[in-house]
Enzyme design. Structure first.
Site, PDB file in Angstrom:
ATOM      1  N   GLU A  71      24.070  54.728  -4.288  1.00  0.00           N
ATOM      2  CA  GLU A  71      25.533  54.699  -4.437  1.00  0.00           C
ATOM      3  C   GLU A  71      25.927  54.614  -5.903  1.00  0.00           C
ATOM      4  O   GLU A  71      26.848  55.303  -6.357  1.00  0.00           O
ATOM      5  CB  GLU A  71      26.077  53.499  -3.662  1.00  0.00           C
ATOM      6  CG  GLU A  71      27.575  53.314  -3.718  1.00  0.00           C
ATOM      7  CD  GLU A  71      27.988  52.037  -2.989  1.00  0.00           C
ATOM      8  OE1 GLU A  71      28.518  51.122  -3.653  1.00  0.00           O
ATOM      9  OE2 GLU A  71      27.757  51.951  -1.766  1.00  0.00           O
ATOM     10  N   TYR A  72      25.235  53.776  -6.675  1.00  0.00           N
ATOM     11  CA  TYR A  72      25.506  53.678  -8.115  1.00  0.00           C
ATOM     12  C   TYR A  72      25.398  55.059  -8.756  1.00  0.00           C
ATOM     13  O   TYR A  72      26.256  55.471  -9.544  1.00  0.00           O
ATOM     14  CB  TYR A  72      24.486  52.753  -8.796  1.00  0.00           C
ATOM     15  CG  TYR A  72      24.748  51.275  -8.717  1.00  0.00           C
ATOM     16  CD1 TYR A  72      25.274  50.685  -7.573  1.00  0.00           C
ATOM     17  CD2 TYR A  72      24.441  50.451  -9.788  1.00  0.00           C
ATOM     18  CE1 TYR A  72      25.482  49.313  -7.507  1.00  0.00           C
ATOM     19  CE2 TYR A  72      24.651  49.083  -9.737  1.00  0.00           C
ATOM     20  CZ  TYR A  72      25.174  48.520  -8.587  1.00  0.00           C
ATOM     21  OH  TYR A  72      25.382  47.159  -8.530  1.00  0.00           O
ATOM     22  N   ARG A 130      35.494  28.561   4.930  1.00  0.00           N
ATOM     23  CA  ARG A 130      35.850  27.371   4.150  1.00  0.00           C
ATOM     24  C   ARG A 130      37.365  27.244   4.001  1.00  0.00           C
ATOM     25  O   ARG A 130      37.881  26.146   3.833  1.00  0.00           O
ATOM     26  CB  ARG A 130      35.199  27.435   2.768  1.00  0.00           C
ATOM     27  CG  ARG A 130      33.692  27.205   2.790  1.00  0.00           C
ATOM     28  CD  ARG A 130      33.144  27.126   1.390  1.00  0.00           C
ATOM     29  NE  ARG A 130      33.437  28.326   0.617  1.00  0.00           N
ATOM     30  CZ  ARG A 130      33.187  28.465  -0.680  1.00  0.00           C
ATOM     31  NH1 ARG A 130      32.652  27.460  -1.352  1.00  0.00           N
ATOM     32  NH2 ARG A 130      33.463  29.587  -1.305  1.00  0.00           N
ATOM     33  N   LYS A 155      19.007  48.525   2.322  1.00  0.00           N
ATOM     34  CA  LYS A 155      20.378  48.451   1.806  1.00  0.00           C
ATOM     35  C   LYS A 155      20.389  48.406   0.284  1.00  0.00           C
ATOM     36  O   LYS A 155      21.293  48.958  -0.366  1.00  0.00           O
ATOM     37  CB  LYS A 155      21.083  47.221   2.377  1.00  0.00           C
ATOM     38  CG  LYS A 155      22.527  47.036   1.904  1.00  0.00           C
ATOM     39  CD  LYS A 155      23.395  48.248   2.203  1.00  0.00           C
ATOM     40  CE  LYS A 155      24.889  47.949   2.170  1.00  0.00           C
ATOM     41  NZ  LYS A 155      25.386  47.222   1.041  1.00  0.00           N
TER      42      LYS A 155
END
Length: 340
Positions: A186-187, A21, A179
């Protein structure tokens, strides 16, 4: 992230048309000779030969709008690839919508962040077999490759797809499901590191002056907490031979070298949705994931979302015991101006 992926694809000899954009972003890639720049969605689609492959790399909230903008210009057997962090149920809805136009939907969970250009991207893929196989050259160009890690003990012979750094996980939605769980883990990993380093930073509170009143819990033995530990050096030594070594630890060590007290950060930790979706999936499947859920709630707390609850606690303590809030927490490692 999308720009770096474009550069990695170009380095592998893949022809890319870039659209954003913000025209200057696509133009910058064209100026560097890594992509042709399109000034509109129509120009983007018209510049691709069929069957077209269009990779969307935008925040999850905008994926639906981008797909709707693309649909009028697509032809049967074209493929839309969503490489962002989309909630996987939306993939199924969008696959049905695109299926009405005989267009394929492929969801690709993409991990690699801002370092993916050099390190490559770990790809978790969901979709029909035919379009996924057709996209193999793209996945192989983006993925880290087999040399990114030693082969796991017991794996020999022909190199498997997963060993190259990408994996067709199953039908539409499965890539983003994998994912999602990846980011939930990951958290939890990030929270464990953060809590451990916080404890190390407070190992010297035994030498600090402490209030002697009913509002301050005493230390059992202040001598047990009389260590001035160089937290940045601990991070560095753990990188070498420790069983908790990881890329996340590498990044933490780098941050602590640059700013040992992390004064550049306020400690307000955002969440982009994947931890919430992991928690929801865990609840619906009856899978205990207390560490991931607690890590998610810790992020909520970091943004003062627990402030009213803490006020309720203070109100109850004042009510049943006449306890008065302390204005500050004098122990080391805390901001002396923070309220408690």
């Amino acid at each position: 992230m999308g720009a770096n992926m474009t550069r990695r694809l170009a380095a592998a000899g893949i022809d890319v048309i870039a659209y954003d954009r913000d025209p200057e972003r696509a133009a910058a890639l064209a100026d560097d000779g890594v992509a042709r720049a399109a000034s509109s969605v129509e120009e983007l689609v018209a510049g691709l030969e069929g069957p077209r492959s269009i990779w969307i790399m935008v925040p999850a909230a905008f994926v639906g709008d981008v797909i709707e903008d693309l649909i009028p210009h697509l032809s049967p057997n074209d493929t839309i690839i969503d490489g962002g962090n989309t909630h996987y149920p939306l993939d199924l809805e969008r696959a049905r919508r695109l299926g009405d136009h005989d267009v394929h939907m492929v969801d690709v969970g993409t991990s690699g962040g801002v370092h993916g250009l050099e390190r490559g991207y770990c790809l978790m893929i969901g979709g029909e077999t035919e379009p996924v196989e057709r996209l193999t050259p793209i996945f192989e160009a983006l993925a880290p490759g087999v040399d990114a890690a030693e082969r796991s003990y017991g794996r020999d012979g022909e190199v498997a797809q997963a060993e190259k750094g990408y994996l067709h996980c199953g039908p539409v939605g499965s890539g983003h499901f994998v994912k999602m769980v990846h980011n939930g883990i990951e958290y939890a990993m990030m929270a464990a590191y953060a809590e451990g380093f916080a404890l190390l930073s407070r190992a010297n509170i035994g030498s600090a002056s402490r209030a002697d009143d009913a509002e301050t819990a005493p230390l059992s033995d202040p001598r047990l907490y009389d260590y001035d530990i160089a937290v940045n050096d601990v991070a560095e030594v753990w990188r070498r031979g420790s069983v908790i070594g990881s890329w996340l630890l590498d990044l933490t060590a780098e941050a602590l070298v640059a700013d040992p007290a992390l004064d550049a950060y306020q400690g307000r930790v955002s969440d982009s949705g994947e931890g919430r979706w992991t928690a929801l999936a865990a609840i619906e499947t009856g899978t205990p994931t207390p560490t991931i859920v607690d890590a998610l709630f810790s992020r909520f707390s970091s943004r003062d979302n627990d402030l009213f609850a803490n006020k309720v606690l203070s109100a109850m303590r004042a009510g049943f015991g006449g306890h008065v809030e302390r204005a500050t927490d004098p122990t080391p490692g805390n901001d002396p101006g923070s309220t408690t």
